[in-house]
Design an enzyme around this catalytic site. Sequence first.
Site, short mmCIF file in Angstrom:
data_model
loop_
_atom_site.label_atom_id
_atom_site.label_comp_id
_atom_site.label_asym_id
_atom_site.label_seq_id
_atom_site.Cartn_x
_atom_site.Cartn_y
_atom_site.Cartn_z
N GLU A 45 0.85 -1.18 0.00
CA GLU A 45 0.00 0.00 0.00
C GLU A 45 0.89 1.23 0.00
OE1 GLU A 45 -3.78 2.12 2.25
OE2 GLU A 45 -2.83 0.39 3.19
N CYS A 66 -6.48 1.38 2.66
CA CYS A 66 -7.44 2.46 2.86
C CYS A 66 -7.56 3.37 1.64
CB CYS A 66 -7.04 3.27 4.08
SG CYS A 66 -7.43 2.44 5.64
N ASN A 114 -12.23 -3.09 1.05
CA ASN A 114 -11.20 -3.16 2.07
C ASN A 114 -11.73 -2.57 3.38
OD1 ASN A 114 -8.13 -3.15 2.90
ND2 ASN A 114 -8.90 -1.11 3.40
N GLU A 115 -11.93 -3.42 4.36
CA GLU A 115 -12.26 -2.98 5.72
C GLU A 115 -13.53 -2.14 5.81
OE1 GLU A 115 -8.94 -1.15 7.60
OE2 GLU A 115 -7.64 -2.88 7.31
#
Length: 853
Positions: free
Chosen positions: A63, A272, A403-404
């Site tokens: 990331e 994120c 993602n999350e």
Amino acid sequence: MPRTRPRSAPAIGLLTGALLAGALAAVPASGASAAEPADYTLTVDPTRTGPTIDDRMYGVFYEDINRAADGGLYAELVQNRSFEYAPVDHPSYTGLTAWSETATGGATGTARVVDDDGRLNERNRNHLRLDLDGTGGDGARYGVVNAGYNSGIAVEKGEKYDFSVWARTDRERGTPLTVTLHDASGEALAAPLRPTVRGDRWTKYTGTLTARADSTEGRLTVAAGGAGTLRLDMVSLFPRDTFKGRPNGMRKDLAEKIAALNPGFLRFPGGCLVNTGSHEAYEAPNWERRRSYQWKDTIGPVEERATNANFWGYNQSYGLGYHEYFQFAEDIGAMPLPVVPALVTGCGQNKATDDPELLERHVRDTLDLIEYANGPVTSTWGAKRAEMGHPKPFGLTHIAVGNEENLPDAFYERFAAFREAVEAEHPEITVIANSGPDDSGAGFDRAWELARASGVEMVDEHYYNSPSWFLENNERYDSYDRSGPEVFLGEYASQDNRFRNSLAEAAFMTGLERNADVVKMASYAPLLANTGYVQWSPDMIWFDNARSWGSTSYETQKLFMNNVGDEVVPSESSATPVAAGPITGAVGLSTWATSAAYDDVRVVSSDGEELFADDFSAGAGKWTEAAGRGTWTVEDGAYVQTDTAAENTLVTAGDPAWRDYDLHVKATKRAGREGFLVAFGVKDTGNHYWWNLGGWGNTRSAVEKATDGGKQTMIEDGTVIETGREYDIRIEVRGRQVTLHLDGEKWGSFTDDKVAEPFRQVVTRDKARGELIVKVVNAQQAPARTRLDLGDGVEVGSTARLTVLQGDPNAVNTADDRPIRPERSTLRGVDTVFTHTFPAHSITFLRVKERTP
């Protein structure tokens, strides 16, 4: 990343739960001292076969955090090369960030970053306009200097660096340029380049600079002579010696360290930055907005790619884009695993986009991505891949959506659209869902419920916890349903970068391998951290502009990833006897980016004795405040923390020996982002429990346990806190059981009775080498004297290959000192049954030759 604020500290204890918080070792119940060996047994059954371990069991997650791309893995040496930095990226940014004006020989002029009709293209909108006054002699030059990243541009003597710039001039005779590479004092590091810009159309000019000396403080100057208007864009300096020699490629030392891990997969580009920001396309009027990472923005000619406001607070150039990620995965022999936005934001934002047309476009973009990766050159997107220099398909087999996301119902509703479309056109592709940002809780449970109900093949789990949590949860996946879904552990790490963290992670990884039939893939995170731009720790590989080094966790991951084996061999080991004690400690009050008032604090023992009382009528003399932790005052008979920017403002009172008590307190939120933090079982500011009411941006509440700063969640729900309302809080501590009451109603309870077992092991078989790989983690200060029984029905060689990581649990690998590194040797005296002592604080891999009689 699961949170925008990692609550970590520099040192984390290993054994908690039933042991004293912060203890570094488990002492056997027999009373042996920490210096004396503890006795264990390890029994192997080579006649039985455990789960098969996939070749892609361990991989890497990349990331762009901590400047992992620009200024990191992406080898470009010029910062803000296209003058696109802006306040949307970071409040301090301007179009000339990392640039400064320079003049020689009496030259004068002005330098402005402009966005006008003279731009290079629609996506690369800003460019530098130099208005030259024509002052000074023939050699006079006016221009700009780029400072690179960290301390400057790093170059090595004898190495070649490729310069390029797009330029245009309105001067009919052309504009002479002088391009120089020099150090901070102005000393030349290479012979200059002297191209002449001709014509008022954008043209690319190139040249090569050969370094005369080593430097980590280089500067690149581009200066012009004469009069008129000169426009510059995409000013670039690239090392010729990139990984695999690829133009627009990877920084060699970083890429080589990643390749040395032998990763089975590469998950990219986040994280994120995938599921945050606008999901709209890069087009007017959205140029100035932060967008989620969308793959079509990142391919094609580099000068035509967009830049974006990175979620982690800086600008990302997209020079390192999807094509380069696919190429890098291929270069390191890893399976590519891209992550696409699900139109439900995460990482604390928690919003769902209700726009059917936008959802349809993202689903179509995902199908186009698969075609880009796998389609023939005759297809639309396969042809674009071929144009990028890779006619052969990349062989994509897995893709992750989202993602999350912490809104499981909204996520799975949209996930279904992606999955249905992909499976209809590409049934060979596995579509991966996720379970949110935490290892447990209501959101996690609901996400898994929906995953099972919809028959999802694989679920991506993420968690960052204390070392104690990892030691306590080795058996986490023992109880998972073997009928599916499978687990992709896409992000995990314990909170810090010390060897104690690596020991805990290694102990946990033995449980991952033992459950390889459920846990199909796992990747530590984050991968990279530039020392000058750190936003998150732990990190696996650290670097500055010239050097790179692996953390203790890098050495641990590398040892596991290069010694996986093909199948698990059933084995058992004895445990470390421990004696459980009650939760003990003082009490505390805190806030996080919030102003709150506390009053009527009482601590009453279980037999009714009042241990402590404070209504603040006499001030706050009973409380201990830590310097720099907020602003506490007594106002109107209440204890008030007034600083809405301060984080973790913990104040404490009472006796660390208190046990079996009730804590009463009244709390009122005055202003800020969150709610209250009421602590109990306080040893010190890094070792305690606290009830975090209205945490994570006032989106949920939880009890967190801190061990030397590292935290794990004990229980949580969705409670949020209202501003201006007084809450009545009661926390009941009995032994290791805690019951919590809010406004007279029971909120929840838990028992902290897990043992942080320091001795863990797993055995696998390497069929090609004919070896048993015995992997043992001893995360305590006592050596582990172990009787190994390799079982009947097998003959073994008399020697074995031994690789050990060991050292001080507080050790940290740095650029100048690497105390934790593998020690390799030959172990003699190996037999079907033999005794070996595993050192204190060690990770040991023992490769034993296996021969069938």
